[in-house]
Design an enzyme around this catalytic site. Structure first.
Site, PDB file in Angstrom:
ATOM      1  N   LYS A  76     -11.000 -16.511   0.891  1.00  0.00           N
ATOM      2  CA  LYS A  76      -9.548 -16.341   0.753  1.00  0.00           C
ATOM      3  C   LYS A  76      -8.858 -17.687   0.548  1.00  0.00           C
ATOM      4  O   LYS A  76      -7.819 -17.755  -0.106  1.00  0.00           O
ATOM      5  CB  LYS A  76      -8.973 -15.568   1.940  1.00  0.00           C
ATOM      6  CG  LYS A  76      -9.485 -14.124   1.956  1.00  0.00           C
ATOM      7  CD  LYS A  76      -8.470 -13.072   2.368  1.00  0.00           C
ATOM      8  CE  LYS A  76      -8.951 -11.700   1.936  1.00  0.00           C
ATOM      9  NZ  LYS A  76      -8.526 -10.583   2.712  1.00  0.00           N
ATOM     10  N   LYS A 115      -8.914  -4.336  -2.136  1.00  0.00           N
ATOM     11  CA  LYS A 115      -7.605  -3.760  -2.453  1.00  0.00           C
ATOM     12  C   LYS A 115      -6.582  -4.782  -2.902  1.00  0.00           C
ATOM     13  O   LYS A 115      -5.547  -4.422  -3.452  1.00  0.00           O
ATOM     14  CB  LYS A 115      -7.086  -2.892  -1.312  1.00  0.00           C
ATOM     15  CG  LYS A 115      -6.970  -3.510   0.041  1.00  0.00           C
ATOM     16  CD  LYS A 115      -6.462  -2.460   1.020  1.00  0.00           C
ATOM     17  CE  LYS A 115      -7.085  -2.621   2.383  1.00  0.00           C
ATOM     18  NZ  LYS A 115      -7.003  -3.964   2.957  1.00  0.00           N
ATOM     19  N   LYS A 124     -17.189  -7.690  -4.441  1.00  0.00           N
ATOM     20  CA  LYS A 124     -16.840  -6.543  -3.595  1.00  0.00           C
ATOM     21  C   LYS A 124     -15.567  -5.857  -4.117  1.00  0.00           C
ATOM     22  O   LYS A 124     -14.658  -6.542  -4.592  1.00  0.00           O
ATOM     23  CB  LYS A 124     -16.585  -7.081  -2.182  1.00  0.00           C
ATOM     24  CG  LYS A 124     -16.287  -6.066  -1.132  1.00  0.00           C
ATOM     25  CD  LYS A 124     -16.001  -6.762   0.186  1.00  0.00           C
ATOM     26  CE  LYS A 124     -14.562  -7.217   0.299  1.00  0.00           C
ATOM     27  NZ  LYS A 124     -13.641  -6.268   0.925  1.00  0.00           N
TER      28      LYS A 124
HETATM   29  N1  AQP Z   1     -15.923  -2.831  -0.989  1.00  0.00           N
HETATM   30  C1  AQP Z   1     -16.068  -2.355   0.231  1.00  0.00           C
HETATM   31  N2  AQP Z   1     -17.116  -1.556   0.533  1.00  0.00           N
HETATM   32  C2  AQP Z   1     -17.272  -1.049   1.789  1.00  0.00           C
HETATM   33  N3  AQP Z   1     -16.411  -1.307   2.808  1.00  0.00           N
HETATM   34  C3  AQP Z   1     -15.353  -2.100   2.537  1.00  0.00           C
HETATM   35  N4  AQP Z   1     -14.332  -2.544   3.282  1.00  0.00           N
HETATM   36  C4  AQP Z   1     -13.535  -3.345   2.533  1.00  0.00           C
HETATM   37  N5  AQP Z   1     -13.996  -3.421   1.279  1.00  0.00           N
HETATM   38  C5  AQP Z   1     -15.133  -2.664   1.249  1.00  0.00           C
HETATM   39  C6  AQP Z   1     -14.112  -2.216   4.674  1.00  0.00           C
HETATM   40  O1  AQP Z   1     -12.833  -1.574   4.757  1.00  0.00           O
HETATM   41  C7  AQP Z   1     -12.123  -2.061   5.887  1.00  0.00           C
HETATM   42  C8  AQP Z   1     -10.866  -2.765   5.346  1.00  0.00           C
HETATM   43  O2  AQP Z   1     -10.541  -3.862   6.043  1.00  0.00           O
HETATM   44  P1  AQP Z   1      -9.337  -4.831   5.725  1.00  0.00           P
HETATM   45  O3  AQP Z   1      -8.156  -4.108   5.241  1.00  0.00           O
HETATM   46  O4  AQP Z   1      -9.163  -5.641   6.941  1.00  0.00           O
HETATM   47  O5  AQP Z   1      -9.718  -5.795   4.577  1.00  0.00           O
HETATM   48  P2  AQP Z   1     -10.977  -6.260   3.851  1.00  0.00           P
HETATM   49  O6  AQP Z   1     -12.216  -6.093   4.630  1.00  0.00           O
HETATM   50  O7  AQP Z   1     -10.719  -7.654   3.348  1.00  0.00           O
HETATM   51  O8  AQP Z   1     -10.923  -5.186   2.667  1.00  0.00           O
HETATM   52  P3  AQP Z   1     -10.381  -5.337   1.225  1.00  0.00           P
HETATM   53  O9  AQP Z   1     -10.323  -3.981   0.606  1.00  0.00           O
HETATM   54  O10 AQP Z   1     -11.135  -6.373   0.476  1.00  0.00           O
HETATM   55  O11 AQP Z   1      -8.887  -5.802   1.425  1.00  0.00           O
HETATM   56  P4  AQP Z   1      -8.155  -7.133   0.998  1.00  0.00           P
HETATM   57  O12 AQP Z   1      -8.317  -7.215  -0.479  1.00  0.00           O
HETATM   58  O13 AQP Z   1      -6.750  -6.865   1.424  1.00  0.00           O
HETATM   59  O14 AQP Z   1      -8.767  -8.273   1.723  1.00  0.00           O
HETATM   60  C9  AQP Z   1     -13.092  -2.983   6.619  1.00  0.00           C
HETATM   61  O15 AQP Z   1     -13.823  -2.258   7.568  1.00  0.00           O
HETATM   62  C10 AQP Z   1     -13.996  -3.459   5.521  1.00  0.00           C
HETATM   63  O16 AQP Z   1     -15.250  -3.900   5.964  1.00  0.00           O
END
Ligand code: AQP
Length: 332
Positions: free
Chosen positions: A117, A202, A199
């Site tokens: 990040k 979102k 990965k």
């Molecule tokens: N690609 C993925 N495959 C499986 N699990 C995933 N998770 C995230 N991406 C995948 C799981 O979803 C939850 C979301 O957690 P978060 O909102 O704290 O953010 P994150 O892990 O950083 O997920 P994102 O989608 O990548 O969000 P952004 O882009 O906002 O950082 C967690 O349990 C994560 O493991």
């Protein structure tokens, strides 16, 4: 995935950034839904975490409510699970500060998410982003959780939470159980549709993910234009064919089929035929989610009530823990 015979306390959350996608669902939420049947489950919208990357303050409240609606539309039951907004339970930030004092900087510097990040948001490398895993430790330890159902990307953070719990216990006496991460056996890391080496996230371009509430035509468009590999055989091979392999994983999980069954089903067929069938599967799987979401969008009062109740139930547990931690640390 590990199996548990008796009831345990389960905690997890998702940030109100972007839109909840099938990666979040298959990695985390799908597990939450089955766990809530037999365990004491605490699920929150991690709004404080989302402040660590660029965001629009005027949109934040809507994004939070969207996520709560997504949780319920996907199958969380507010009668079974505690559902609330992280920042409404002040003890999260209080415990975070306490835990900061036992967490070595070196451990935070090793965190992959911080490194990634920091690269992605070069102009906004703030202390909150660095301390993110300590707040996550507070989120989990505040409820003395035993298990944390998350996707693969959060596994390293949960390991750090265990280490923070251990350090606190050693210094101040046994207080927190060391929680374990719970990863699904398949689907712990769903990859981006635009770049299968990355990965699904979102905060990336919406073309790279399928949101739980995408309209059927958008789902079809995204899948049909997803990046696939050279060749045309529908065969799982994560190193040589990461694009098609990722789609096979999604197909298998949503259609409840093994990789072998899918390979057999599409033997002699090309990517396009496979993608059409995958689109149909995804559209059908998500149809009840879309329907429920539309219904909930009209039930503002009901959603607010869920959050008020959830806050009270979460506070009840959080206040007991914080009092214990304050005493142990000599603050009372
Ligand atoms: N690609 C993925 N495959 C499986 N699990 C995933 N998770 C995230 N991406 C995948 C799981 O979803 C939850 C979301 O957690 P978060 O909102 O704290 O953010 P994150 O892990 O950083 O997920 P994102 O989608 O990548 O969000 P952004 O882009 O906002 O950082 C967690 O349990 C994560 O493991």
């Amino acid at each position: 995935m590990f199996y548990v015979s008796c009831s345990m306390r389960v905690v997890s959350g998702i940030q109100p950034s972007g839109q909840i996608h099938i990666g979040n669902y298959l990695g985390a939420i799908k597990q939450w839904i089955s766990l809530q049947e037999k365990n004491e489950c605490v699920f929150f919208v991690a709004d404080l975490h989302s402040l660590t990357v660029p965001y629009e303050p005027k949109e934040l409240q809507n994004k939070i409510i969207e996520k709560v609606i997504a949780y319920i539309a996907a199958g969380l039951d507010p009668e079974k699970s505690i559902i609330f907004v992280q920042s409404q339970v002040k003890e999260h930030t209080e415990l975070c500060w306490m835990l900061n004092t036992v967490c070595p900087i070196g451990e935070l510097e090793r965190m992959t998410q911080f490194k990634e990040k920091s690269k992605k948001f070069k102009n906004n490398i703030n202390a909150g982003l660095f301390n993110y895993p300590v707040l996550m430790a507070a989120d989990i330890l505040l409820y003395k959780a035993h298990a944390v159902p998350v996707g693969k990307d959060q596994e390293q953070h949960v390991e750090l939470v265990r280490s923070i719990a251990k350090k606190f216990n050693q210094k101040f006496g046994e207080t927190f159980p060391e929680p374990k991460s719970m990863l699904p056996k398949i689907g712990a890391k769903i990859m981006s549709l635009a770049d299968p080496k990355k990965k699904m996230s979102k905060s990336d371009d919406p073309k790279s993910y399928i949101s739980l509430f995408d309209e059927p035509e958008d789902i079809q468009k995204k899948i049909m234009s997803s990046q696939t590999d050279s060749g045309k055989d529908v065969i799982y091979n994560i190193t040589k064919k990461p694009g098609i392999s990722n789609l096979i994983v999604i197909y298998g999980l949503l259609a409840d089929k093994t990789t072998e069954e899918i390979e057999k089903q599409f033997k002699g067929k090309n990517y396009s035929e496979f993608k059409k069938s995958l689109s149909k599967t995804v559209i059908e799987y998500l149809e009840p989610f879309r329907r429920k979401q539309k219904e909930l969008l009209l039930r503002d009062v009901y959603v607010k009530e869920i959050l008020n109740k959830g806050k009270l139930r979460a506070e009840n547990i959080a206040q007991t823990t914080i009092q214990e931690a304050r005493k142990k640390m000599g603050l009372e």
